[in-house]
Enzyme design. Structure first.
Site, PDB file in Angstrom:
ATOM      1  N   HIS A 158       0.838  -1.208   0.000  1.00  0.00           N
ATOM      2  CA  HIS A 158       0.000   0.000   0.000  1.00  0.00           C
ATOM      3  C   HIS A 158       0.871   1.256   0.000  1.00  0.00           C
ATOM      4  O   HIS A 158       1.574   1.508   0.983  1.00  0.00           O
ATOM      5  CB  HIS A 158      -0.895  -0.046   1.243  1.00  0.00           C
ATOM      6  CG  HIS A 158      -1.820   1.102   1.371  1.00  0.00           C
ATOM      7  ND1 HIS A 158      -1.907   1.857   2.505  1.00  0.00           N
ATOM      8  CD2 HIS A 158      -2.717   1.629   0.493  1.00  0.00           C
ATOM      9  CE1 HIS A 158      -2.819   2.798   2.341  1.00  0.00           C
ATOM     10  NE2 HIS A 158      -3.325   2.683   1.129  1.00  0.00           N
ATOM     11  N   HIS A 200      -0.361  11.100  -2.174  1.00  0.00           N
ATOM     12  CA  HIS A 200      -1.686  10.716  -1.671  1.00  0.00           C
ATOM     13  C   HIS A 200      -2.585  11.902  -1.379  1.00  0.00           C
ATOM     14  O   HIS A 200      -3.768  11.909  -1.709  1.00  0.00           O
ATOM     15  CB  HIS A 200      -1.523   9.873  -0.402  1.00  0.00           C
ATOM     16  CG  HIS A 200      -2.818   9.466   0.210  1.00  0.00           C
ATOM     17  ND1 HIS A 200      -3.500  10.257   1.119  1.00  0.00           N
ATOM     18  CD2 HIS A 200      -3.594   8.364   0.023  1.00  0.00           C
ATOM     19  CE1 HIS A 200      -4.614   9.647   1.468  1.00  0.00           C
ATOM     20  NE2 HIS A 200      -4.701   8.497   0.830  1.00  0.00           N
ATOM     21  N   GLU A 212      -4.035   3.998  -8.514  1.00  0.00           N
ATOM     22  CA  GLU A 212      -5.259   4.632  -8.019  1.00  0.00           C
ATOM     23  C   GLU A 212      -5.313   6.062  -8.547  1.00  0.00           C
ATOM     24  O   GLU A 212      -4.455   6.892  -8.224  1.00  0.00           O
ATOM     25  CB  GLU A 212      -5.315   4.630  -6.487  1.00  0.00           C
ATOM     26  CG  GLU A 212      -6.615   5.283  -6.029  1.00  0.00           C
ATOM     27  CD  GLU A 212      -6.731   5.495  -4.529  1.00  0.00           C
ATOM     28  OE1 GLU A 212      -6.014   4.866  -3.748  1.00  0.00           O
ATOM     29  OE2 GLU A 212      -7.563   6.347  -4.161  1.00  0.00           O
ATOM     30  N   GLU A 255       0.518  -0.696  -4.890  1.00  0.00           N
ATOM     31  CA  GLU A 255      -0.563   0.286  -5.072  1.00  0.00           C
ATOM     32  C   GLU A 255       0.036   1.671  -4.895  1.00  0.00           C
ATOM     33  O   GLU A 255       0.892   1.882  -4.014  1.00  0.00           O
ATOM     34  CB  GLU A 255      -1.656   0.068  -4.022  1.00  0.00           C
ATOM     35  CG  GLU A 255      -2.881   0.966  -4.196  1.00  0.00           C
ATOM     36  CD  GLU A 255      -2.880   2.255  -3.385  1.00  0.00           C
ATOM     37  OE1 GLU A 255      -3.824   3.035  -3.511  1.00  0.00           O
ATOM     38  OE2 GLU A 255      -1.912   2.503  -2.631  1.00  0.00           O
TER      39      GLU A 255
HETATM   40  O1  G3P Z   1      -6.357   1.527  -2.897  1.00  0.00           O
HETATM   41  C1  G3P Z   1      -6.499   1.231  -1.555  1.00  0.00           C
HETATM   42  C2  G3P Z   1      -6.255   2.467  -0.709  1.00  0.00           C
HETATM   43  O2  G3P Z   1      -5.074   3.072  -1.159  1.00  0.00           O
HETATM   44  C3  G3P Z   1      -7.370   3.463  -0.775  1.00  0.00           C
HETATM   45  O3  G3P Z   1      -7.260   4.468   0.160  1.00  0.00           O
HETATM   46  O4  G3P Z   1      -6.669   6.708   0.953  1.00  0.00           O
HETATM   47  O5  G3P Z   1      -4.972   4.892   1.050  1.00  0.00           O
HETATM   48  O6  G3P Z   1      -5.609   5.867  -1.133  1.00  0.00           O
HETATM   49  P1  G3P Z   1      -6.080   5.519   0.259  1.00  0.00           P
HETATM   50 MG    MG Z   2      -4.451   4.659  -2.505  1.00  0.00          MG
END
Ligand code: G3P
Ligand code: MG
Length: 248
Positions: A15, A57, A117, A42
């Site tokens: 992540h 992010h 993402e 990700e």
């Molecule tokens: O894609 C899973 C996760 O990354 C979604 O939430 O806020 O960490 O981007 P966030």
């Molecule tokens: Mg994310």
């Protein structure tokens, strides 16, 4: 939409890279994923003011860099030398915000899989999707399995589906939404990427019965990871994948 390219072994996705060990969404955090034996990364993409797709992010620079203010207000030339690591630990002061192209090359050079993402800053959905996917398509030659494109933003997924119908998509859900069948239909996604905190065995079953792959974030407790995988979640997003992998 075909989900045939989506194999998760081990069933853990790093992540934002391995953000437990290195500053999130930097190439250093991605290298840690390789060291931990992870195949999937990700990361989050947004546009600078002048339209450069970059990995970050937050809508603001403040938490993860020594810059200030909205990402959408600063041009890449002003942003590219910001320190994106000292906030995490002074030993990472050399870390920089990656632009999308260098991150994609890193992924392909290391034979990794990517979940990109799309995280548009407010009001920038269309530009973020188009620029990011056009950039990705320049680098992603057909011998590589395509990225999984995900978003909380339904419109982003719809635009993505028109640009590259053959690239798998994932719908992100932060809350349980009773209208999820409508949302997955609108976005024609292969995966449902859902907050682990809202999952129960019954809800996982419902999602799977619709024929979708269920992925769940953010899971750092190995016992919870095992429970989710037992219920039928295909893979979990984790800040520290090695702790999950060694417990499986
Ligand atoms: O894609 C899973 C996760 O990354 C979604 O939430 O806020 O960490 O981007 P966030
Ligand atoms: Mg994310």
């Amino acid at each position: 939409m075909t989900a045939s390219t989506l194999k998760f072994d081990p069933p853990v996705i790093a992540h934002r890279g391995v953000r437990a060990e290195a500053p999130e969404n930097t190439l250093t955090a991605f290298r840690q994923a390789i060291a931990q034996g992870v195949r999937w990364l990700e990361t989050d993409v947004k546009l600078t003011h002048d339209g450069m797709p970059i990995l970050i992010h937050d809508d603001l620079l403040d938490r993860t860099t020594n810059g200030h203010g909205p990402v959408a207000d600063m041009v890449w030339a002003e942003m590219k030398n910001l320190d994106a690591g000292s906030w995490f630990n002074p030993s990472f002061a050399d870390a920089r915000i990656p632009h999308l192209a260098e991150a994609l090359r890193f992924v392909l050079d290391n034979k990794l899989r990517l979940n990109l993402e799309l995280k548009p800053c407010p009001g920038r959905t269309q530009a973020t999707v188009m620029v990011s996917m056009i950039e990705a398509a320049k680098i992603w030659t057909p011998e590589f399995e395509p990225p999984l494109i995900s978003s909380f933003d339904v419109n982003a997924l719809i635009i993505a589906s028109r640009l590259h119908p053959d690239w798998p998509r994932g719908l992100l859900l932060d809350q349980w939404q009773d209208n999820w069948p409508e949302l997955v239909k609108m976005t024609d996604v292969a995966t449902i990427n859902i907050n682990e905190a809202v999952l129960t065995a019954d809800r996982v079953q419902q999602l799977k019965e619709s024929g979708h792959i269920v992925l769940s974030y953010t899971v750092n407790d190995p016992i919870r990871a095992k429970e989710l995988l037992h219920w039928g979640v295909t893979a979990v997003f984790s800040d520290n994948p090695k702790e999950i992998i060694k417990s499986l």
